[in-house]
Design a protein around this motif. Structure first.
Motif, mmCIF file in Angstrom:
data_model
loop_
_atom_site.group_PDB
_atom_site.id
_atom_site.type_symbol
_atom_site.label_atom_id
_atom_site.label_comp_id
_atom_site.label_asym_id
_atom_site.label_seq_id
_atom_site.Cartn_x
_atom_site.Cartn_y
_atom_site.Cartn_z
ATOM 1 N N SER A 74 -60.743 26.678 9.808
ATOM 2 C CA SER A 74 -60.724 27.152 11.311
ATOM 3 C C SER A 74 -59.447 28.538 10.914
ATOM 4 C CB SER A 74 -59.680 26.964 12.055
ATOM 5 O OG SER A 74 -58.106 26.373 11.711
ATOM 6 N N ILE A 75 -59.837 29.168 11.637
ATOM 7 C CA ILE A 75 -59.300 31.081 11.406
ATOM 8 C C ILE A 75 -58.698 31.708 12.987
ATOM 9 C CG2 ILE A 75 -61.336 32.226 11.613
ATOM 10 C CD1 ILE A 75 -59.548 34.239 9.357
ATOM 11 N N ASN A 76 -57.524 31.936 13.277
ATOM 12 C CA ASN A 76 -56.885 32.549 14.364
ATOM 13 C C ASN A 76 -58.154 33.811 14.574
ATOM 14 O OD1 ASN A 76 -55.641 33.475 11.376
ATOM 15 N ND2 ASN A 76 -54.923 35.158 13.358
ATOM 16 N N LEU A 77 -57.973 34.166 15.537
ATOM 17 C CA LEU A 77 -59.271 35.417 16.445
ATOM 18 C C LEU A 77 -57.798 36.314 17.090
ATOM 19 C CD1 LEU A 77 -62.365 33.282 18.008
ATOM 20 C CD2 LEU A 77 -61.570 34.286 16.317
ATOM 21 N N THR A 78 -57.004 36.141 17.595
ATOM 22 C CA THR A 78 -55.540 36.409 17.695
ATOM 23 C C THR A 78 -55.009 37.327 17.057
ATOM 24 O OG1 THR A 78 -55.713 35.219 19.809
ATOM 25 C CG2 THR A 78 -54.164 36.914 19.533
ATOM 26 N N LEU A 79 -55.095 38.654 16.989
ATOM 27 C CA LEU A 79 -53.382 39.085 15.827
ATOM 28 C C LEU A 79 -54.226 39.164 14.640
ATOM 29 C CD1 LEU A 79 -50.141 38.272 17.800
ATOM 30 C CD2 LEU A 79 -51.403 40.421 18.600
ATOM 31 N N CYS A 80 -55.132 38.452 14.586
ATOM 32 C CA CYS A 80 -55.466 38.467 12.594
ATOM 33 C C CYS A 80 -55.460 39.905 12.092
ATOM 34 C CB CYS A 80 -57.344 37.807 12.965
ATOM 35 S SG CYS A 80 -57.979 38.997 13.472
ATOM 36 N N ASN A 81 -55.535 40.872 12.743
ATOM 37 C CA ASN A 81 -55.205 41.860 11.952
ATOM 38 C C ASN A 81 -53.620 42.421 11.252
ATOM 39 O OD1 ASN A 81 -54.169 42.288 14.611
ATOM 40 N ND2 ASN A 81 -54.477 44.746 14.376
ATOM 41 N N LEU A 82 -52.643 41.197 11.871
ATOM 42 C CA LEU A 82 -51.643 41.261 11.763
ATOM 43 C C LEU A 82 -51.308 40.154 10.982
ATOM 44 C CD1 LEU A 82 -49.855 42.013 15.163
ATOM 45 C CD2 LEU A 82 -50.587 43.589 12.814
ATOM 46 N N LEU A 83 -51.540 39.002 11.494
ATOM 47 C CA LEU A 83 -50.805 37.810 10.094
ATOM 48 C C LEU A 83 -52.864 36.546 10.602
ATOM 49 C CD1 LEU A 83 -49.234 36.544 8.481
ATOM 50 C CD2 LEU A 83 -48.814 34.892 10.682
ATOM 51 N N SER A 84 -53.128 36.861 9.425
ATOM 52 C CA SER A 84 -54.294 35.627 8.984
ATOM 53 C C SER A 84 -54.219 34.003 8.820
ATOM 54 C CB SER A 84 -55.937 36.378 8.291
ATOM 55 O OG SER A 84 -56.461 35.231 7.907
ATOM 56 N N VAL A 85 -54.595 33.527 9.292
ATOM 57 C CA VAL A 85 -54.217 32.086 8.777
ATOM 58 C C VAL A 85 -55.985 31.210 8.651
ATOM 59 C CG1 VAL A 85 -53.255 29.968 9.344
ATOM 60 C CG2 VAL A 85 -51.906 32.046 10.119
ATOM 61 N N GLU A 86 -55.992 30.920 7.466
ATOM 62 C CA GLU A 86 -57.405 29.994 6.851
ATOM 63 C C GLU A 86 -56.900 28.793 7.080
ATOM 64 O OE1 GLU A 86 -60.067 32.620 4.576
ATOM 65 O OE2 GLU A 86 -59.488 34.138 5.264
ATOM 66 N N GLU A 87 -57.772 27.797 7.466
ATOM 67 C CA GLU A 87 -56.858 26.902 7.231
ATOM 68 C C GLU A 87 -58.019 25.511 6.989
ATOM 69 O OE1 GLU A 87 -54.942 22.920 9.428
ATOM 70 O OE2 GLU A 87 -55.333 24.509 10.368
ATOM 71 N N THR A 88 -58.403 24.540 6.121
ATOM 72 C CA THR A 88 -59.686 24.195 5.538
ATOM 73 C C THR A 88 -58.412 22.425 5.984
ATOM 74 O OG1 THR A 88 -60.372 25.773 4.246
ATOM 75 C CG2 THR A 88 -61.130 23.459 4.388
ATOM 76 N N ILE A 89 -59.202 21.631 6.553
ATOM 77 C CA ILE A 89 -58.670 19.931 6.614
ATOM 78 C C ILE A 89 -60.160 19.556 6.096
ATOM 79 C CG2 ILE A 89 -58.436 17.987 7.937
ATOM 80 C CD1 ILE A 89 -56.585 20.268 9.860
ATOM 81 N N VAL A 90 -59.461 18.492 5.808
ATOM 82 C CA VAL A 90 -61.145 17.087 5.254
ATOM 83 C C VAL A 90 -60.371 15.829 4.765
ATOM 84 C CG1 VAL A 90 -62.565 17.140 2.789
ATOM 85 C CG2 VAL A 90 -62.048 19.284 3.632
ATOM 86 N N TYR A 91 -61.705 15.364 5.415
ATOM 87 C CA TYR A 91 -61.243 13.756 6.155
ATOM 88 C C TYR A 91 -62.901 13.006 5.617
ATOM 89 C CZ TYR A 91 -58.569 14.443 10.238
ATOM 90 O OH TYR A 91 -57.708 15.224 10.971
ATOM 91 N N GLN A 92 -62.103 12.597 4.014
ATOM 92 C CA GLN A 92 -63.105 11.775 3.437
ATOM 93 C C GLN A 92 -62.877 10.145 2.989
ATOM 94 O OE1 GLN A 92 -63.372 14.671 0.322
ATOM 95 N NE2 GLN A 92 -62.033 13.366 -0.879
ATOM 96 N N GLU A 93 -63.660 8.781 3.249
ATOM 97 C CA GLU A 93 -63.782 8.068 2.923
ATOM 98 C C GLU A 93 -63.217 7.912 0.914
ATOM 99 O OE1 GLU A 93 -66.631 4.853 3.059
ATOM 100 O OE2 GLU A 93 -66.916 5.878 1.257
#
Length: 184
Positions: free
Chosen positions: A95-114
């Motif tokens: 996921s990545i924020n769309l709002t105010l992304c020119n001021l602050l970018s937050v890129e998140e990765t979540i993984v669920y695995q066996e």
């Protein structure tokens, strides 16, 4: 740029955890998530891989002074792409924020695995990269540190909320199984 990483293990099989994940919102621990809308969903018939694009609407508690300076509201939008691979037993959510992304970018990765050593458990990994934009370069470190602290708090709250959803999901699954067995 600031980085965050967290790992956790759930004492439930991956099939159950990955199914419960789709029921995560709404929950009382995360009232800031107001809507989750599916924009696109595709399944590859050969691999069984399901790709889903969602728009998540979040009401952030942004200080009024910052909202006035930026001309923004407390409503924020996040784009999420999830890929569920039933053969590898992985659910990856980016996921990545769309709002105010020119001021602050937050890129998140979540993984669920066996879990590789115990099929009755699921490994959870959450990572994020937080980067202030060039428009706030003089305040980058302060903004990134503040955002990292907020992200950590929200991650803990989100995990607690998902645990509650997961427990309810397990109870419902067990009740369904009992009802099915009784009917036979």
């Amino acid at each position: 740029m600031k980085f965050f990483k967290s790992t956790h293990e759930y004492s439930y099989e991956w099939n159950l955890v990955s199914a419960a994940q789709w029921q995560k919102y709404p929950n009382e621990n995360c009232p800031h998530v107001s809507h989750v809308d599916v924009l696109n969903r595709q399944m590859d018939p050969e691999t069984g891989i399901l790709t889903t694009e969602r728009l998540i609407t979040v009401n952030q508690n942004i200080p009024t002074i910052i909202r006035k300076i930026l001309g923004s509201s407390s409503t924020q939008y996040v784009r999420e792409i999830s890929i569920i691979d039933p053969k590898k037993k992985t659910l990856t959510m980016r996921s990545i924020n769309l709002t105010l992304c020119n001021l602050l970018s937050v890129e998140e990765t979540i993984v669920y695995q066996e879990h590789p050593e115990d099929q009755t458990r699921t490994q959870f990994t959450q990572q994020a990269a937080i980067k202030a934009g060039s428009l706030v370069s003089g305040w980058s470190n302060v903004l990134e540190e503040f955002s990292l602290r907020r992200f950590k708090q929200n991650a803990d709250v989100g995990r607690d909320g998902f645990n509650k959803v997961l427990e309810k999901f397990v109870v419902m699954a067990e009740a369904k199984e009992t009802a099915t067995a009784s009917a036979l």
